[in-house]
Each structure stands twice: as structure tokens, then as C-alpha cells.
Design a protein around this motif. Sequence first.
Motif, PDB file in Angstrom:
ATOM      1  N   GLY A 172      96.714  74.577  35.609  1.00  0.00           N
ATOM      2  CA  GLY A 172      96.675  75.609  36.630  1.00  0.00           C
ATOM      3  C   GLY A 172      97.843  75.496  37.602  1.00  0.00           C
ATOM      4  O   GLY A 172      98.428  76.514  38.009  1.00  0.00           O
ATOM      5  N   ALA A 173      98.195  74.263  37.975  1.00  0.00           N
ATOM      6  CA  ALA A 173      99.342  74.058  38.857  1.00  0.00           C
ATOM      7  C   ALA A 173     100.631  74.516  38.189  1.00  0.00           C
ATOM      8  O   ALA A 173     101.503  75.117  38.838  1.00  0.00           O
ATOM      9  CB  ALA A 173      99.429  72.578  39.237  1.00  0.00           C
ATOM     10  N   GLU A 174     100.758  74.251  36.889  1.00  0.00           N
ATOM     11  CA  GLU A 174     101.943  74.721  36.159  1.00  0.00           C
ATOM     12  C   GLU A 174     102.079  76.237  36.249  1.00  0.00           C
ATOM     13  O   GLU A 174     103.187  76.759  36.454  1.00  0.00           O
ATOM     14  CB  GLU A 174     101.847  74.299  34.693  1.00  0.00           C
ATOM     15  CG  GLU A 174     101.963  72.813  34.443  1.00  0.00           C
ATOM     16  CD  GLU A 174     101.703  72.456  32.989  1.00  0.00           C
ATOM     17  OE1 GLU A 174     102.067  71.353  32.588  1.00  0.00           O
ATOM     18  OE2 GLU A 174     101.120  73.303  32.255  1.00  0.00           O
ATOM     19  N   ARG A 175     100.969  76.942  36.081  1.00  0.00           N
ATOM     20  CA  ARG A 175     101.014  78.406  36.128  1.00  0.00           C
ATOM     21  C   ARG A 175     101.407  78.911  37.520  1.00  0.00           C
ATOM     22  O   ARG A 175     102.208  79.850  37.645  1.00  0.00           O
ATOM     23  CB  ARG A 175      99.649  78.981  35.723  1.00  0.00           C
ATOM     24  CG  ARG A 175      99.335  78.843  34.237  1.00  0.00           C
ATOM     25  CD  ARG A 175      98.126  79.665  33.850  1.00  0.00           C
ATOM     26  NE  ARG A 175      96.911  79.169  34.475  1.00  0.00           N
ATOM     27  CZ  ARG A 175      96.136  78.216  33.940  1.00  0.00           C
ATOM     28  NH1 ARG A 175      96.462  77.667  32.770  1.00  0.00           N
ATOM     29  NH2 ARG A 175      95.041  77.836  34.549  1.00  0.00           N
ATOM     30  N   ILE A 176     100.852  78.278  38.541  1.00  0.00           N
ATOM     31  CA  ILE A 176     101.191  78.677  39.911  1.00  0.00           C
ATOM     32  C   ILE A 176     102.681  78.510  40.167  1.00  0.00           C
ATOM     33  O   ILE A 176     103.339  79.383  40.742  1.00  0.00           O
ATOM     34  CB  ILE A 176     100.376  77.840  40.915  1.00  0.00           C
ATOM     35  CG1 ILE A 176      98.893  78.187  40.827  1.00  0.00           C
ATOM     36  CG2 ILE A 176     100.884  78.052  42.338  1.00  0.00           C
ATOM     37  CD1 ILE A 176      97.991  77.227  41.591  1.00  0.00           C
ATOM     38  N   ILE A 177     103.221  77.381  39.721  1.00  0.00           N
ATOM     39  CA  ILE A 177     104.644  77.108  39.938  1.00  0.00           C
ATOM     40  C   ILE A 177     105.510  78.081  39.146  1.00  0.00           C
ATOM     41  O   ILE A 177     106.489  78.639  39.659  1.00  0.00           O
ATOM     42  CB  ILE A 177     104.958  75.641  39.564  1.00  0.00           C
ATOM     43  CG1 ILE A 177     104.235  74.692  40.535  1.00  0.00           C
ATOM     44  CG2 ILE A 177     106.465  75.387  39.579  1.00  0.00           C
ATOM     45  CD1 ILE A 177     104.204  73.248  40.076  1.00  0.00           C
ATOM     46  N   GLU A 202     110.727  75.707  38.969  1.00  0.00           N
ATOM     47  CA  GLU A 202     110.731  74.869  37.772  1.00  0.00           C
ATOM     48  C   GLU A 202     109.642  73.803  37.875  1.00  0.00           C
ATOM     49  O   GLU A 202     109.281  73.369  38.970  1.00  0.00           O
ATOM     50  CB  GLU A 202     112.094  74.203  37.603  1.00  0.00           C
ATOM     51  CG  GLU A 202     113.233  75.181  37.382  1.00  0.00           C
ATOM     52  CD  GLU A 202     114.582  74.473  37.283  1.00  0.00           C
ATOM     53  OE1 GLU A 202     114.599  73.231  37.377  1.00  0.00           O
ATOM     54  OE2 GLU A 202     115.589  75.170  37.115  1.00  0.00           O
ATOM     55  N   CYS A 203     109.174  73.372  36.701  1.00  0.00           N
ATOM     56  CA  CYS A 203     108.069  72.410  36.694  1.00  0.00           C
ATOM     57  C   CYS A 203     108.142  71.537  35.454  1.00  0.00           C
ATOM     58  O   CYS A 203     108.444  72.011  34.354  1.00  0.00           O
ATOM     59  CB  CYS A 203     106.743  73.172  36.726  1.00  0.00           C
ATOM     60  SG  CYS A 203     105.287  72.159  36.447  1.00  0.00           S
ATOM     61  N   ILE A 204     107.877  70.243  35.642  1.00  0.00           N
ATOM     62  CA  ILE A 204     107.619  69.339  34.518  1.00  0.00           C
ATOM     63  C   ILE A 204     106.298  68.637  34.802  1.00  0.00           C
ATOM     64  O   ILE A 204     105.895  68.497  35.956  1.00  0.00           O
ATOM     65  CB  ILE A 204     108.733  68.309  34.289  1.00  0.00           C
ATOM     66  CG1 ILE A 204     108.942  67.426  35.539  1.00  0.00           C
ATOM     67  CG2 ILE A 204     110.022  68.986  33.879  1.00  0.00           C
ATOM     68  CD1 ILE A 204     109.900  66.272  35.291  1.00  0.00           C
ATOM     69  N   THR A 205     105.609  68.227  33.734  1.00  0.00           N
ATOM     70  CA  THR A 205     104.318  67.547  33.876  1.00  0.00           C
ATOM     71  C   THR A 205     104.402  66.188  33.198  1.00  0.00           C
ATOM     72  O   THR A 205     104.929  66.080  32.082  1.00  0.00           O
ATOM     73  CB  THR A 205     103.185  68.382  33.251  1.00  0.00           C
ATOM     74  OG1 THR A 205     103.129  69.646  33.922  1.00  0.00           O
ATOM     75  CG2 THR A 205     101.847  67.683  33.394  1.00  0.00           C
ATOM     76  N   THR A 208      98.477  68.218  47.008  1.00  0.00           N
ATOM     77  CA  THR A 208      97.353  68.482  46.111  1.00  0.00           C
ATOM     78  C   THR A 208      97.499  69.922  45.608  1.00  0.00           C
ATOM     79  O   THR A 208      98.311  70.690  46.128  1.00  0.00           O
ATOM     80  CB  THR A 208      96.010  68.328  46.841  1.00  0.00           C
ATOM     81  OG1 THR A 208      95.923  69.338  47.865  1.00  0.00           O
ATOM     82  CG2 THR A 208      95.883  66.945  47.475  1.00  0.00           C
ATOM     83  N   VAL A 209      96.691  70.316  44.634  1.00  0.00           N
ATOM     84  CA  VAL A 209      96.800  71.685  44.113  1.00  0.00           C
ATOM     85  C   VAL A 209      96.391  72.734  45.159  1.00  0.00           C
ATOM     86  O   VAL A 209      97.073  73.755  45.299  1.00  0.00           O
ATOM     87  CB  VAL A 209      96.012  71.838  42.802  1.00  0.00           C
ATOM     88  CG1 VAL A 209      95.998  73.292  42.344  1.00  0.00           C
ATOM     89  CG2 VAL A 209      96.635  70.954  41.711  1.00  0.00           C
TER      90      VAL A 209
END
Length: 327
Positions: A249-254, A260-263, A304-305
Amino acid sequence: MFDLELEKVSKWISDGGFASVAVQLPEGLKIRAPEISQYITEHTDASVLIIGRPCYGACDLFDHRGWTDALVHYGHSKIPSMGDDDTVLYIEARSDVKIDDGVRDILKDLPNNVGVLATIQYIDLIPEMCKVLEDIGKRPHVGMGDRRICYLGQVLGCNCTSAENIADKVDCFLYIGEGDFHPLAAAFGAGKPVIVLNPITNELRDMSEARDRLIRRRFAAIQTASGARSFLVMVCSKAGQCRMDLARGAERIIAESGRECITAVMEEVTPDSLASYGVDAYVCTACPRIATDDSARYGKPMLTVPELEIALGRKEWVGYPFDQIRG
């Protein structure tokens, strides 16, 4: 003194026929590791392996398979939503302290309706405290949390649903225990004043100042992260802290915000473990207290998310959005 229940531990090991056992201890009980190891060795046929890594709760349960036949986990209650395991024994290390008669005088100025909370070491004091409150004309209330909570009135650092579920019935909460970690969770999540009673020293203190100070720091972190162009989303590999759905969910928000996002999946979140990632900000889906309490250690804002949603304009700041791990 905290009860190590060594006779119970040894009987459980012998009755289970375990040839080897791991012992996991929080930092405050590691000083008693030699005593525990020696007792088990003398009273059973099992070999003992002390787990040396940090332990923050039952969410941090050591995976003993491949190491030993069984695990004795000290200092925390089980998390019901994580299920049962016949090869794991939880020893809660409850305190033998009693409520001092003098506590009546220092509690007399509490409001009429009082929610009673405790950490696991002092959970046995809740019925006694309720009687004290009734004797001085107060109305005590004790709530049950969700499936992450084992006992009435119990509060964890990541879960204050025992308080949340009765917040509309009380004027304040009385937390029995030491330190700020657990009562801060209730102060964040329940929306009512939290008063801490240290049952050893009879010290009484209000958590409002500590709560407000931390909220100001969180607001600053959110403001700083709002300008970030790249984020690292952290997922914890520990069973009791792994929230992969929240990370997605955090990836989608970003992504939807054009950033940009990495997990990355991690066992422990430390400054060294994050130093190699060239990002502007971090998002923690592991224990939420890593972000709220320890973020000053990391050099870059950690959210936090729920805080991420505010930073990226998805939600307004309307009260502090405490991130709980729910059962």
C-alpha cells in the motif's frame, strides 16, 4: 523480583523430551541468563543455547528450528493471533510487587472514570488496583484488546486496543508499570490522558508532556519528508512484525504521488542497515515505534504509513495517526 518459573521450565522441557532448548530474553533479564542456563542444565538432560540478539517482544520470537528442539521465551506473553506452537514456552516473568497502601493518597485527584492498564509484568496488579480505585470513590474500567492482546488491560508498545476499546467510558487511563514505552502507545492511540504509576517507587506522572514532545517531532519529520523524491519502504522478516500488505500500500501511495520507491526486507532496522540506500526518506512497516521513537538515529526522516499519507497529501493532520499492529 521477576518470577523466572524455573521449576515449570524444567518440567516442561523434561516432559516434552527436548534434547536442546533455546532461551530468549529481553535486555533487562539477560543478566539472569547464567542462572537460567545453569538451572536447566542441572535439572534436565537438555543442552541450553542463549539467544544473544536483541529481543523487543513476542513479535520478535526467535525461529529456533534448525538450532534447538524447543524455545523458552522470557518477558512477554504470547500473541494469540500468531497461533500456538507446542515447542515454544512463554514465561512472562511477572513481578511479585504489591500495591502500597499509600497509593490511595496519590490517586485521590484522578477523575471519576479511570481506565486501568498494565504491562505484562504487572498485569496481576490490575484487580487490586481496581479495588483501590473503588475504595476511594472512583469507577475503574478494564478493557480487552484485539487478538494481538492476551490479557484484560494489557498494553503493548505497538497495540493499545485494550485502551482504545474503552476510551469512550473513561476520563483518563492509569498505567501500572515502568518507563515510557508502553504508556506512550496508550497516550497516542486512546486519545485520553495517561497517568503512569510506578508500583515500585509509587511515583505518579502524567504522560502528556512526553506525548506532546514526541508529536512535535513527528510533525517535523512529516514536514521534512513531504519534499522527498525517493523513499525506502522497509518490511520486517519477523513473523510478528511483517506487514507486507501495508508495504504494498505504501508503494502505491508513493508511486501515485510521482515519487520513486524501493522496498527492502530486513531482520533488524539500524542506522548501518540503511546507510547504503541513496534515498531521501524511509517508510517503516515493521514495529511503528522504530519510526516514532528512534527516528533521530537515522539522519533522514522515517515515517509510518499513516504519516506517509499526510506527508504526500493523501490525508489531513487531524489528531496524531498512531500506527498500530493489530491482531
